[in-house]
Design a protein around this motif. Structure first.
Motif, mmCIF file in Angstrom:
data_model
loop_
_atom_site.group_PDB
_atom_site.id
_atom_site.type_symbol
_atom_site.label_atom_id
_atom_site.label_comp_id
_atom_site.label_asym_id
_atom_site.label_seq_id
_atom_site.Cartn_x
_atom_site.Cartn_y
_atom_site.Cartn_z
ATOM 1 N N ARG A 1 0.941 3.739 -3.132
ATOM 2 C CA ARG A 1 0.246 5.150 -2.960
ATOM 3 C C ARG A 1 1.444 6.200 -3.639
ATOM 4 O O ARG A 1 1.060 7.053 -4.325
ATOM 5 C CB ARG A 1 -0.135 5.457 -1.693
ATOM 6 C CG ARG A 1 -0.887 6.791 -1.467
ATOM 7 C CD ARG A 1 -1.455 6.787 -0.019
ATOM 8 N NE ARG A 1 -2.426 8.058 -0.133
ATOM 9 C CZ ARG A 1 -2.198 8.988 -0.046
ATOM 10 N NH1 ARG A 1 -0.606 9.673 0.266
ATOM 11 N NH2 ARG A 1 -3.165 10.116 0.186
ATOM 12 N N TYR B 1 0.877 -1.232 -0.066
ATOM 13 C CA TYR B 1 0.042 -0.114 0.021
ATOM 14 C C TYR B 1 0.835 1.232 -0.107
ATOM 15 O O TYR B 1 0.668 2.223 -0.900
ATOM 16 C CB TYR B 1 -1.019 -0.172 1.252
ATOM 17 C CG TYR B 1 -1.850 1.286 1.388
ATOM 18 C CD1 TYR B 1 -3.142 1.168 0.859
ATOM 19 C CD2 TYR B 1 -1.607 2.413 1.895
ATOM 20 C CE1 TYR B 1 -3.895 2.304 0.777
ATOM 21 C CE2 TYR B 1 -2.145 3.487 1.909
ATOM 22 C CZ TYR B 1 -3.556 3.452 1.116
ATOM 23 O OH TYR B 1 -4.246 4.835 1.251
ATOM 24 N N SER C 1 -11.129 -4.521 -5.833
ATOM 25 C CA SER C 1 -10.834 -3.278 -6.736
ATOM 26 C C SER C 1 -11.162 -3.695 -8.251
ATOM 27 O O SER C 1 -10.695 -4.399 -8.657
ATOM 28 C CB SER C 1 -9.325 -2.995 -6.508
ATOM 29 O OG SER C 1 -9.031 -2.879 -4.966
ATOM 30 N N HIS D 1 -8.759 3.764 0.612
ATOM 31 C CA HIS D 1 -8.423 2.553 -0.446
ATOM 32 C C HIS D 1 -7.852 3.343 -1.875
ATOM 33 O O HIS D 1 -8.099 4.399 -1.885
ATOM 34 C CB HIS D 1 -9.854 1.926 -0.929
ATOM 35 C CG HIS D 1 -10.673 2.541 -1.636
ATOM 36 N ND1 HIS D 1 -10.796 3.010 -2.816
ATOM 37 C CD2 HIS D 1 -11.905 2.765 -0.857
ATOM 38 C CE1 HIS D 1 -11.862 3.692 -2.838
ATOM 39 N NE2 HIS D 1 -12.678 3.655 -1.956
ATOM 40 N N ALA E 1 -8.658 2.349 -5.169
ATOM 41 C CA ALA E 1 -9.614 1.772 -6.114
ATOM 42 C C ALA E 1 -9.448 2.570 -7.213
ATOM 43 O O ALA E 1 -9.564 2.162 -8.528
ATOM 44 C CB ALA E 1 -10.815 0.998 -5.519
ATOM 45 N N ASN F 1 -4.934 -2.666 -1.621
ATOM 46 C CA ASN F 1 -5.866 -2.653 -1.080
ATOM 47 C C ASN F 1 -6.204 -3.798 -0.203
ATOM 48 O O ASN F 1 -7.196 -3.762 0.715
ATOM 49 C CB ASN F 1 -7.255 -2.384 -1.941
ATOM 50 C CG ASN F 1 -7.261 -0.881 -2.451
ATOM 51 O OD1 ASN F 1 -6.655 -0.118 -2.004
ATOM 52 N ND2 ASN F 1 -7.830 -0.876 -3.426
ATOM 53 N N ARG F 2 -5.546 -4.895 -0.187
ATOM 54 C CA ARG F 2 -5.360 -5.998 0.640
ATOM 55 C C ARG F 2 -4.250 -6.163 1.602
ATOM 56 O O ARG F 2 -3.925 -7.185 2.174
ATOM 57 C CB ARG F 2 -5.483 -7.226 -0.244
ATOM 58 C CG ARG F 2 -7.111 -7.485 -0.987
ATOM 59 C CD ARG F 2 -7.960 -7.847 0.245
ATOM 60 N NE ARG F 2 -9.238 -8.185 -0.468
ATOM 61 C CZ ARG F 2 -9.455 -9.573 -1.093
ATOM 62 N NH1 ARG F 2 -8.961 -10.467 -0.151
ATOM 63 N NH2 ARG F 2 -10.618 -9.941 -1.489
ATOM 64 N N ASP G 1 -17.500 1.947 -0.340
ATOM 65 C CA ASP G 1 -15.920 2.029 -0.260
ATOM 66 C C ASP G 1 -15.439 0.620 0.280
ATOM 67 O O ASP G 1 -14.158 0.418 -0.206
ATOM 68 C CB ASP G 1 -15.585 3.093 0.573
ATOM 69 C CG ASP G 1 -15.405 4.473 0.142
ATOM 70 O OD1 ASP G 1 -14.802 4.656 -0.863
ATOM 71 O OD2 ASP G 1 -15.862 5.597 0.876
ATOM 72 N N ARG H 1 -12.808 -1.478 -1.986
ATOM 73 C CA ARG H 1 -11.134 -2.073 -1.384
ATOM 74 C C ARG H 1 -11.169 -3.549 -1.480
ATOM 75 O O ARG H 1 -9.941 -4.057 -1.936
ATOM 76 C CB ARG H 1 -11.281 -1.675 0.058
ATOM 77 C CG ARG H 1 -9.942 -1.865 0.908
ATOM 78 C CD ARG H 1 -10.065 -2.073 2.078
ATOM 79 N NE ARG H 1 -10.946 -3.213 2.599
ATOM 80 C CZ ARG H 1 -10.320 -4.301 2.751
ATOM 81 N NH1 ARG H 1 -9.130 -4.874 2.248
ATOM 82 N NH2 ARG H 1 -11.143 -5.419 3.243
#
Length: 396
Positions: free
Chosen positions: A49, A45, A277, A333, A335, A312-313, A270, A274
């Motif tokens: 990002r 993550y 996705s 998330h 997504a 997202n996991r 949402d 998440r």
């Protein structure tokens, strides 16, 4: 799921164990395509990002194809059509600015009555039927009708749009099918543009034509823009509605909770985004300079895959990340992506998800899966996470 249906690769059916191994392997991993093309994969993550917002990860499709050709001759990464998603500034900035106004929070909020009417009409069409294919009969036509309205496309041709979209997104390794779909779609868009010149309307086609006449767009860029909006404007919502419904059927406790708390739909959507996705892998990127990813350097000129589904996991970001928790109330998330290329249609996609799932559950609270899970087929692409069909019994 322990085994994949015949003809379905285990990763397509359930990518999350593999993505977990990639995360555990380190900040980046190197995988090879069937042609032997090396690609760096980022799936944690924090790193995903950061990569999505880092300008050193370019997305210009022509440069990416050149890098692929330098490594493995004859490799085709996909369409060479230029649009917002596979271009960099200043082209990306110019293209996005032209249509941003159609997708603002205020403009989308004003579309709610239209989305509600379209949803109700489609559900009315299911009345009297015991078993339906939720993808074909509901999840696909809803966002397709809405994006057709925005672009200015005839909704009666929506089955052709779906065929072209499927060919472009899932048959890039079939040069003949891929090329035919691209030609047909391009010819179709070109024909509609000729018609719109004589019949201007309050739609995106008319805006794009005006921009071209003012010298802000080329003909090829108009085709690319419409191509992206048509495919991106329905594929993600189709996937969201299908996987969200399946997730509820797989998790009766969460299904029951959502029926008892319908006002929580925005929070639940949402979590659906998440948990599964709709875009599992972001558009292919390449490094324009060396990039340090949590202590590992990716050299300049390397092709990079950024896994939204893996991020997202990530249990380091989302506690109990492999569990569906509809009251998680954590909208962090990825997504819709992040940074410069964050999905332009995020507000519309969430609205469609909230309205469609809300009306579906209100009308058919006893819905169950028709058949067994091992017969479900998933879209054959690592980029998207969606079902080809979802048979359900509406009345349990």
């Amino acid at each position: 799921m322990d085994t994949a249906p015949p003809g379905q690769a285990p990763f397509i059916v359930d990518p999350y164990p593999t993505l977990a191994r990639i995360r555990a392997n380190g900040p980046v991993s190197i995988l090879h395509s069937d042609e032997g093309l090396p690609m760096w994969v980022i799936a944690r993550y924090r790193d995903v990002r950061a990569a999505l917002a880092d300008p050193r990860f370019g997305q210009d499709v022509r440069r990416a194809q050149q890098l692929a050709d330098d490594r493995v001759a004859g490799t085709t990464l996909g369409s060479d059509m230029v649009h917002m998603l596979n271009s960099d500034p200043p082209d990306h900035t110019r293209l996005r600015r032209l249509i941003h106004g159609f997708f603002t929070a205020k403009r989308v909020a004003a579309m709610r009555p239209m989305v509600e009417r379209t949803t109700a009409m489609l559900l009315d069409g299911l009345d009297g039927r015991d078993t339906v294919d939720l993808v074909t009969d509901f999840a696909f036509p809803l966002p397709m009708l809405i994006i057709c309205e925005l672009i200015g496309f005839p909704p009666e041709d929506r089955l052709a749009y779906r065929e072209w979209s499927t060919a472009v997104l899932t048959h890039s390794d079939d040069a003949e099918a891929f090329g035919r779909a691209m030609r047909d779609l391009t010819d179709y868009i070109t024909g509609l543009l000729r018609q719109r010149r004589d019949d201007p309307r309050d739609d995106i086609l008319t805006v794009l034509l005006a921009a071209r006449d003012q010298g802000h767009l080329t003909d090829d860029e108009i085709v690319g823009m419409v191509f992206l909006l048509l495919i991106g404007g329905h594929e993600t919502t189709v996937n969201l509605l299908g996987t969200a419904t399946l997730a509820l059927l797989r998790h009766p406790d969460q299904y029951r909770w959502l029926r008892e708390h319908p006002a929580a739909l925005p929070v639940a959507v949402d979590e659906f985004l998440r948990y599964e996705s709709p875009v599992s892998m972001a558009t292919l990127r390449f490094t324009t300079a060396p990039v340090d990813v949590d202590g590992v350097e990716i050299p300049a000129g390397e092709l990079v895959l950024v896994s939204l589904g893996g991020a997202n996991r990530d249990p380091d970001r989302f506690p109990d990340a492999d569990r569906l928790v509809l009251d998680r109330a954590d909208p962090g998330h990825l997504a819709f992506g992040h940074g410069l290329h964050r999905c332009l249609g995020a507000f519309l996609g969430k609205l469609e998800g909230e309205v469609a799932l809300g009306q579906l559950l209100a009308r058919h609270p006893g819905m169950t899966l028709a058949g067994t899970e091992d017969t479900l087929r998933w879209r054959n692409t690592i980029m998207l996470r969606g079902l080809e069909s979802l048979p359900v019994a509406l009345h349990g």
